[in-house]
Design a protein around this motif. Structure first.
Motif, PDB file in Angstrom:
ATOM      1  N   GLU A  81      -6.383  68.887  29.835  1.00  0.00           N
ATOM      2  CA  GLU A  81      -7.242  68.080  29.022  1.00  0.00           C
ATOM      3  C   GLU A  81      -6.711  66.753  29.551  1.00  0.00           C
ATOM      4  O   GLU A  81      -5.698  66.454  29.954  1.00  0.00           O
ATOM      5  N   LYS A  82      -7.386  65.638  29.143  1.00  0.00           N
ATOM      6  CA  LYS A  82      -6.941  64.331  29.517  1.00  0.00           C
ATOM      7  C   LYS A  82      -5.564  63.955  28.610  1.00  0.00           C
ATOM      8  O   LYS A  82      -5.612  64.324  27.310  1.00  0.00           O
ATOM      9  N   LYS A  83      -4.533  63.708  29.160  1.00  0.00           N
ATOM     10  CA  LYS A  83      -3.020  63.645  28.819  1.00  0.00           C
ATOM     11  C   LYS A  83      -2.646  64.556  28.154  1.00  0.00           C
ATOM     12  O   LYS A  83      -1.800  64.511  27.110  1.00  0.00           O
ATOM     13  N   LEU A  84      -3.072  65.840  28.174  1.00  0.00           N
ATOM     14  CA  LEU A  84      -2.634  67.221  27.519  1.00  0.00           C
ATOM     15  C   LEU A  84      -2.617  68.441  28.231  1.00  0.00           C
ATOM     16  O   LEU A  84      -3.442  68.580  29.005  1.00  0.00           O
ATOM     17  N   ILE A 105       2.388  69.882  26.593  1.00  0.00           N
ATOM     18  CA  ILE A 105       2.847  68.678  26.761  1.00  0.00           C
ATOM     19  C   ILE A 105       1.762  67.681  26.445  1.00  0.00           C
ATOM     20  O   ILE A 105       0.597  67.828  26.914  1.00  0.00           O
ATOM     21  N   GLN A 106       2.018  66.543  25.891  1.00  0.00           N
ATOM     22  CA  GLN A 106       1.047  65.428  25.375  1.00  0.00           C
ATOM     23  C   GLN A 106       1.541  63.735  25.699  1.00  0.00           C
ATOM     24  O   GLN A 106       2.499  63.727  25.312  1.00  0.00           O
ATOM     25  N   VAL A 107       0.756  63.334  26.383  1.00  0.00           N
ATOM     26  CA  VAL A 107       1.166  61.864  26.784  1.00  0.00           C
ATOM     27  C   VAL A 107       0.304  61.150  25.660  1.00  0.00           C
ATOM     28  O   VAL A 107      -0.895  61.174  25.421  1.00  0.00           O
ATOM     29  N   GLU A 108       0.981  60.252  25.147  1.00  0.00           N
ATOM     30  CA  GLU A 108       0.601  59.421  23.862  1.00  0.00           C
ATOM     31  C   GLU A 108      -0.593  58.422  24.459  1.00  0.00           C
ATOM     32  O   GLU A 108      -0.560  58.062  25.300  1.00  0.00           O
ATOM     33  N   HIS A 116       5.406  63.986  24.680  1.00  0.00           N
ATOM     34  CA  HIS A 116       5.867  64.620  23.497  1.00  0.00           C
ATOM     35  C   HIS A 116       5.843  66.365  23.997  1.00  0.00           C
ATOM     36  O   HIS A 116       4.754  66.402  24.715  1.00  0.00           O
ATOM     37  N   PHE A 117       6.789  66.869  24.007  1.00  0.00           N
ATOM     38  CA  PHE A 117       6.871  68.273  24.306  1.00  0.00           C
ATOM     39  C   PHE A 117       6.873  68.981  23.234  1.00  0.00           C
ATOM     40  O   PHE A 117       7.889  69.010  22.345  1.00  0.00           O
TER      41      PHE A 117
END
Length: 136
Positions: A81-84, A105-108, A116-117
């Motif tokens: 998904e977007k940034k995830l 994995i997530q981009v803030e 973040h992992f």
């Protein structure tokens, strides 16, 4: 498999890696997270975000900026998904003396330069996004 229905599928290293990179770029995920070798197949189902990568052998890659060793299995799957990237399978990171299975994995958002992992069991690590830029 039902989860692969309606997928765009690319065979071979060049075409497969190009598809994986384009999906990560579109969803604003650092493409340096894909240090893959000998890709056999990559598939992406736009309606669900399901992505899979099949490569000939496991790949271990050291991200120099954060001194972390990451292992990529012969088959990697997840939902983008977007940034995830969630429900991730096939990726492990060396943490002290153990291999931790990375599940998300997530981009803030909004962008702070952090990524973040999340590992199996709830362990979360945060790193600078630039550590996963292409070529790192």
């Amino acid at each position: 498999m039902a989860e692969k229905e309606g997928a765009i599928v690319k065979q071979g290293h060049e075409e497969g890696l190009a598809l994986a990179v384009s999906v990560f770029e579109e969803f604003e995920i650092p493409t340096g997270l894909l240090p893959l070798e000998d890709v056999i197949e990559v598939g992406f189902v736009r309606s669900t975000g399901y992505l899979w990568v099949v490569q000939k052998k496991k790949v271990e890659h050291k991200f120099q900026l954060i001194s972390r060793l990451v292992s990529y299995d012969t088959e990697i799957t997840g939902y983008v998904e977007k940034k995830l990237v969630k429900q991730l399978k096939g990726v492990k990171a060396r943490e002290f003396l153990i291999w931790a299975t990375i599940t998300q994995i997530q981009v803030e958002e909004p962008p702070t330069g952090k990524i973040h992992f999340k590992a199996f069991g709830g362990l979360t690590k945060t790193f600078p996004v630039e550590a996963f830029a292409p070529g790192q």
